[in-house]
Design a protein around this motif. Structure first.
Motif, PDB file in Angstrom:
ATOM      1  N   MET A  81       0.830  -1.211   0.000  1.00  0.00           N
ATOM      2  CA  MET A  81       0.000   0.000   0.000  1.00  0.00           C
ATOM      3  C   MET A  81       0.863   1.259   0.000  1.00  0.00           C
ATOM      4  O   MET A  81       0.544   2.231  -0.682  1.00  0.00           O
ATOM      5  CB  MET A  81      -0.948  -0.004   1.204  1.00  0.00           C
ATOM      6  N   ALA A  82       1.958   1.252   0.738  1.00  0.00           N
ATOM      7  CA  ALA A  82       2.854   2.412   0.759  1.00  0.00           C
ATOM      8  C   ALA A  82       3.470   2.639  -0.617  1.00  0.00           C
ATOM      9  O   ALA A  82       3.596   3.790  -1.066  1.00  0.00           O
ATOM     10  CB  ALA A  82       3.943   2.214   1.812  1.00  0.00           C
ATOM     11  N   LEU A  83       3.851   1.572  -1.306  1.00  0.00           N
ATOM     12  CA  LEU A  83       4.411   1.710  -2.657  1.00  0.00           C
ATOM     13  C   LEU A  83       3.380   2.252  -3.636  1.00  0.00           C
ATOM     14  O   LEU A  83       3.712   3.070  -4.500  1.00  0.00           O
ATOM     15  CB  LEU A  83       4.951   0.363  -3.146  1.00  0.00           C
ATOM     16  N   VAL A  84       2.142   1.831  -3.501  1.00  0.00           N
ATOM     17  CA  VAL A  84       1.076   2.335  -4.380  1.00  0.00           C
ATOM     18  C   VAL A  84       0.863   3.828  -4.139  1.00  0.00           C
ATOM     19  O   VAL A  84       0.760   4.616  -5.083  1.00  0.00           O
ATOM     20  CB  VAL A  84      -0.230   1.539  -4.171  1.00  0.00           C
ATOM     21  N   VAL A  85       0.813   4.242  -2.879  1.00  0.00           N
ATOM     22  CA  VAL A  85       0.642   5.664  -2.562  1.00  0.00           C
ATOM     23  C   VAL A  85       1.822   6.468  -3.094  1.00  0.00           C
ATOM     24  O   VAL A  85       1.647   7.542  -3.688  1.00  0.00           O
ATOM     25  CB  VAL A  85       0.477   5.862  -1.036  1.00  0.00           C
TER      26      VAL A  85
ATOM     27  N   LEU B  66       1.533   9.481  -5.896  1.00  0.00           N
ATOM     28  CA  LEU B  66       2.039  10.830  -5.620  1.00  0.00           C
ATOM     29  C   LEU B  66       3.097  11.244  -6.633  1.00  0.00           C
ATOM     30  O   LEU B  66       3.139  12.390  -7.077  1.00  0.00           O
ATOM     31  CB  LEU B  66       2.614  10.908  -4.204  1.00  0.00           C
ATOM     32  N   ARG B  67       3.938  10.326  -7.007  1.00  0.00           N
ATOM     33  CA  ARG B  67       4.986  10.630  -7.974  1.00  0.00           C
ATOM     34  C   ARG B  67       4.400  10.957  -9.348  1.00  0.00           C
ATOM     35  O   ARG B  67       4.865  11.853 -10.038  1.00  0.00           O
ATOM     36  CB  ARG B  67       5.940   9.451  -8.065  1.00  0.00           C
ATOM     37  N   LEU B  68       3.361  10.243  -9.734  1.00  0.00           N
ATOM     38  CA  LEU B  68       2.702  10.522 -11.008  1.00  0.00           C
ATOM     39  C   LEU B  68       1.992  11.872 -10.981  1.00  0.00           C
ATOM     40  O   LEU B  68       2.001  12.607 -11.963  1.00  0.00           O
ATOM     41  CB  LEU B  68       1.701   9.420 -11.345  1.00  0.00           C
ATOM     42  N   LEU B  69       1.365  12.197  -9.860  1.00  0.00           N
ATOM     43  CA  LEU B  69       0.618  13.445  -9.759  1.00  0.00           C
ATOM     44  C   LEU B  69       1.529  14.666  -9.718  1.00  0.00           C
ATOM     45  O   LEU B  69       1.185  15.716 -10.245  1.00  0.00           O
ATOM     46  CB  LEU B  69      -0.289  13.427  -8.525  1.00  0.00           C
ATOM     47  N   THR B  70       2.683  14.539  -9.078  1.00  0.00           N
ATOM     48  CA  THR B  70       3.592  15.676  -8.968  1.00  0.00           C
ATOM     49  C   THR B  70       4.499  15.806 -10.179  1.00  0.00           C
ATOM     50  O   THR B  70       5.136  16.833 -10.353  1.00  0.00           O
ATOM     51  CB  THR B  70       4.458  15.575  -7.706  1.00  0.00           C
ATOM     52  N   GLY B  71       4.581  14.783 -11.005  1.00  0.00           N
ATOM     53  CA  GLY B  71       5.412  14.857 -12.203  1.00  0.00           C
ATOM     54  C   GLY B  71       6.893  14.775 -11.904  1.00  0.00           C
ATOM     55  O   GLY B  71       7.709  15.152 -12.731  1.00  0.00           O
TER      56      GLY B  71
END
Length: 87
Positions: free
Chosen positions: A29-33, A37-42
């Motif tokens: 779950m931590a890896l998914v979050v 977040l990494r995709l959203l922040t670019g």
């Protein structure tokens, strides 16, 4: 009903693996979050940031203004710098 009294508690159905599976679930779950977040922040973009692009263009403009490079070299380098975002 001695079964319930003797084996009641964490990991009763899985032996000692109940805790391991629970920790594995938390890690997944931590890896998914983290990935979301990494995709959203670019921040997964390996190229230069906008600030670095602006700084490079500013340096190029100063060199052209000072006469260090001619117009052809200025235009070529600017085309290259501006094309980095599209690749």
């Amino acid at each position: 009903m001695p079964f319930f009294n003797e084996h009641w508690g964490m990991g009763a159905g899985f032996g000692g693996f109940g805790l391991i599976f629970m920790l594995l679930g938390v890690v997944v779950m931590a890896l998914v979050v983290f990935a979301i977040l990494r995709l959203l922040t670019g921040s997964n973009r390996p190229g230069p940031t906008d600030r670095e692009d602006r700084r490079a263009l500013s340096i190029l403009e100063k060199r052209f203004a000072n006469g260090e490079i001619d117009e052809a070299e200025y235009n070529e380098r600017r085309r290259i710098l501006e094309g980095r975002d599209r690749s």
